[in-house]
Design a protein around this motif. Sequence first.
Motif, mmCIF file in Angstrom:
data_model
loop_
_atom_site.group_PDB
_atom_site.id
_atom_site.type_symbol
_atom_site.label_atom_id
_atom_site.label_comp_id
_atom_site.label_asym_id
_atom_site.label_seq_id
_atom_site.Cartn_x
_atom_site.Cartn_y
_atom_site.Cartn_z
ATOM 1 N N LEU A 1 72.739 5.487 88.997
ATOM 2 C CA LEU A 1 73.623 4.576 88.267
ATOM 3 C C LEU A 1 74.676 3.961 89.191
ATOM 4 C CD1 LEU A 1 74.425 3.639 85.381
ATOM 5 C CD2 LEU A 1 75.892 5.644 85.258
ATOM 6 N N ASN A 2 75.132 4.721 90.185
ATOM 7 C CA ASN A 2 76.176 4.163 91.050
ATOM 8 C C ASN A 2 75.615 3.258 92.144
ATOM 9 O OD1 ASN A 2 75.196 5.981 92.920
ATOM 10 N ND2 ASN A 2 77.001 7.309 92.903
ATOM 11 N N ASN A 3 74.338 2.935 92.045
ATOM 12 C CA ASN A 3 73.773 1.939 92.954
ATOM 13 C C ASN A 3 73.514 0.611 92.250
ATOM 14 O OD1 ASN A 3 73.896 3.416 95.296
ATOM 15 N ND2 ASN A 3 71.928 4.423 94.946
ATOM 16 N N VAL A 4 74.163 0.449 91.090
ATOM 17 C CA VAL A 4 74.152 -0.875 90.446
ATOM 18 C C VAL A 4 75.588 -1.221 90.061
ATOM 19 C CG1 VAL A 4 73.286 0.221 88.335
ATOM 20 C CG2 VAL A 4 73.319 -2.230 88.461
ATOM 21 N N LEU A 5 76.006 -2.410 90.437
ATOM 22 C CA LEU A 5 77.365 -2.851 90.102
ATOM 23 C C LEU A 5 77.309 -3.570 88.761
ATOM 24 C CD1 LEU A 5 78.391 -4.228 93.631
ATOM 25 C CD2 LEU A 5 78.832 -1.951 92.663
ATOM 26 N N MET A 6 78.236 -3.179 87.879
ATOM 27 C CA MET A 6 78.244 -3.744 86.520
ATOM 28 C C MET A 6 79.418 -4.727 86.371
ATOM 29 S SD MET A 6 76.150 -1.148 85.805
ATOM 30 C CE MET A 6 75.841 -1.076 84.092
ATOM 31 N N ASP A 7 79.174 -5.774 85.639
ATOM 32 C CA ASP A 7 80.245 -6.744 85.390
ATOM 33 C C ASP A 7 81.392 -6.053 84.651
ATOM 34 O OD1 ASP A 7 80.507 -10.065 85.070
ATOM 35 O OD2 ASP A 7 81.744 -8.838 83.726
ATOM 36 N N GLU A 8 82.609 -6.175 85.171
ATOM 37 C CA GLU A 8 83.723 -5.423 84.571
ATOM 38 C C GLU A 8 84.077 -5.928 83.176
ATOM 39 O OE1 GLU A 8 87.025 -5.740 87.268
ATOM 40 O OE2 GLU A 8 87.405 -7.837 86.739
ATOM 41 N N LYS A 9 83.706 -7.154 82.866
ATOM 42 C CA LYS A 9 84.038 -7.686 81.529
ATOM 43 C C LYS A 9 82.894 -7.452 80.544
ATOM 44 C CE LYS A 9 87.463 -11.131 82.716
ATOM 45 N NZ LYS A 9 87.121 -11.823 83.982
ATOM 46 N N THR A 10 81.682 -7.818 80.951
ATOM 47 C CA THR A 10 80.570 -7.772 79.985
ATOM 48 C C THR A 10 79.790 -6.461 80.037
ATOM 49 O OG1 THR A 10 78.968 -8.662 81.552
ATOM 50 C CG2 THR A 10 80.227 -10.262 80.271
ATOM 51 N N PRO B 1 79.615 -9.014 101.697
ATOM 52 C CA PRO B 1 80.768 -9.398 100.867
ATOM 53 C C PRO B 1 80.925 -8.358 99.748
ATOM 54 C CG PRO B 1 79.228 -11.241 101.100
ATOM 55 C CD PRO B 1 78.533 -10.017 101.639
ATOM 56 N N PHE B 2 82.151 -8.084 99.369
ATOM 57 C CA PHE B 2 82.409 -7.195 98.233
ATOM 58 C C PHE B 2 82.087 -7.986 96.972
ATOM 59 C CE2 PHE B 2 84.669 -4.824 95.106
ATOM 60 C CZ PHE B 2 84.834 -3.547 95.616
ATOM 61 N N VAL B 3 81.281 -7.411 96.105
ATOM 62 C CA VAL B 3 80.948 -8.128 94.862
ATOM 63 C C VAL B 3 82.101 -7.890 93.875
ATOM 64 C CG1 VAL B 3 79.265 -8.477 93.024
ATOM 65 C CG2 VAL B 3 78.482 -7.823 95.314
ATOM 66 N N GLU B 4 82.938 -8.902 93.731
ATOM 67 C CA GLU B 4 84.164 -8.760 92.931
ATOM 68 C C GLU B 4 83.866 -8.820 91.430
ATOM 69 O OE1 GLU B 4 86.938 -7.905 94.160
ATOM 70 O OE2 GLU B 4 86.837 -8.474 96.278
ATOM 71 N N GLY B 5 84.803 -8.290 90.676
ATOM 72 C CA GLY B 5 84.674 -8.353 89.214
ATOM 73 C C GLY B 5 83.616 -7.403 88.690
ATOM 74 N N THR B 6 83.306 -6.388 89.477
ATOM 75 C CA THR B 6 82.293 -5.417 89.038
ATOM 76 C C THR B 6 82.869 -4.006 89.107
ATOM 77 O OG1 THR B 6 81.423 -5.180 91.290
ATOM 78 C CG2 THR B 6 80.335 -6.798 89.858
ATOM 79 N N VAL B 7 82.221 -3.095 88.395
ATOM 80 C CA VAL B 7 82.585 -1.689 88.496
ATOM 81 C C VAL B 7 81.341 -0.882 88.853
ATOM 82 C CG1 VAL B 7 84.583 -1.685 86.964
ATOM 83 C CG2 VAL B 7 82.311 -1.394 85.989
#
Length: 371
Positions: free
Chosen positions: A224-233, A116-122
Amino acid sequence: MKAEAYLEEVLAAFDFGAPTVGAIRFGQGHINDTFVVHTQPEDRCCRRFILQRMSAAAFRHPDQLMENITGVTEYLGREIERNHGDREREALRVIRPRNGESCYTDRDGGAWRVYPFVEGTVCCQSAETAELFAASGRAFGRFQRLLQGYPAQTLHETIPRFHDTEDRLARLKAAVKEDRLGRAAECGREIRFMLDREADCSVALQALRDGKLPLRVTHNDTKLNNVLMDEKTGEGICIIDLDTVMPGLAINDFGDSIRFGANHSAEDETDLSRVNLDVALFDTYTRAFLEGAGGTLTKQEIEYLPWGAKLMTLECGMRFLTDYLEGDVYFHISRERQNLDRCRTQCKLVSDMEEHWDELKQIVEKYSRSM
Ligand code: ADP
Ligand code: GN1
Ligand code: MG
């Protein structure tokens, strides 16, 4: 053959729960062919999935690799739930093809998987802020902690001798000797740089052989690009790219993050004056990683952290150089000499680390004392 040629066959092999409306290339990984798949459920808005063809050049046994990933993601999911987290967001989940296997094998033997695509992340390609870098450090440290109890002996070695720096140097020497494409002459400085550091290549491995550093379940590719970050927090949410989860050294997980993130330039920057180790970011990451690891690391591991940084950078430089000499068969490239440029940035960073060595040691000592 290009991955696009198989998309129709592969999309039909999975049940996405709704009709698919397309798959497009996605992300900036160097290894796998990654696509985002869009589906259109009748009653809801579009859902997305990540579809990947695993690199055949990198991974000889996709079945074993997927056994590792299913084992680790299920374990992580349970640990996350136990810690009252959201397992759908904080861990990858393998979606099996219709035939029930862990991945789908296409008509030419290519292996494909879906998450699944982990949504709400960057996904960040560089440490845009120190806070983001710290968040990635906490996430990778936590990864280490959550997997502390995972039975390491059940993991397959998906790439043999992956972070065996002595072997990486031996392979570089072999590539120089063979000089298949006549490229060695233009890389004289870089080859010499690596050869001059032959003794360094044994430091971590010797510490492992001497029992000073323990083998743990490690990620082994902690960019760094192997961790998805919450786009809000901006919080580090989900560790991805689990292909190289294997028994390894915690200092290497720390070190690979420093290599990629503790500077302000791209990995293939051609203007080396812009490639500099940022010691403050090293400090930030050290603190965050140790915080996330929450007491998992031993005093000796902490003491060896600067070596993790230097060795991962040196080793990655050797790997880029080897691949350049062998004709760019491993790391994806989008332009000529990209792997040589990547090698040069790594050499520059290693030089910087050597120059700042005492400061790096003082930083880890500072955090070691406060633990
Ligand atoms: P590679 O080994 O080629 O680096 P990755 O597994 O890291 O492949 O995937 C490449 C990129 O795809 C990642 O950098 C990220 O941008 C994106 N990606 C991968 N998995 C997911 C996911 N489950 N959700 C959202 N984005 C993802
Ligand atoms: C590859 O898969 P990706 O792009 O996250 C490589 C790493 C290198 C990195 C250099 C399986 O990482 O080991 O450090 O490129 N992954 C593999 O950018 O070889
Ligand atoms: Mg990746």
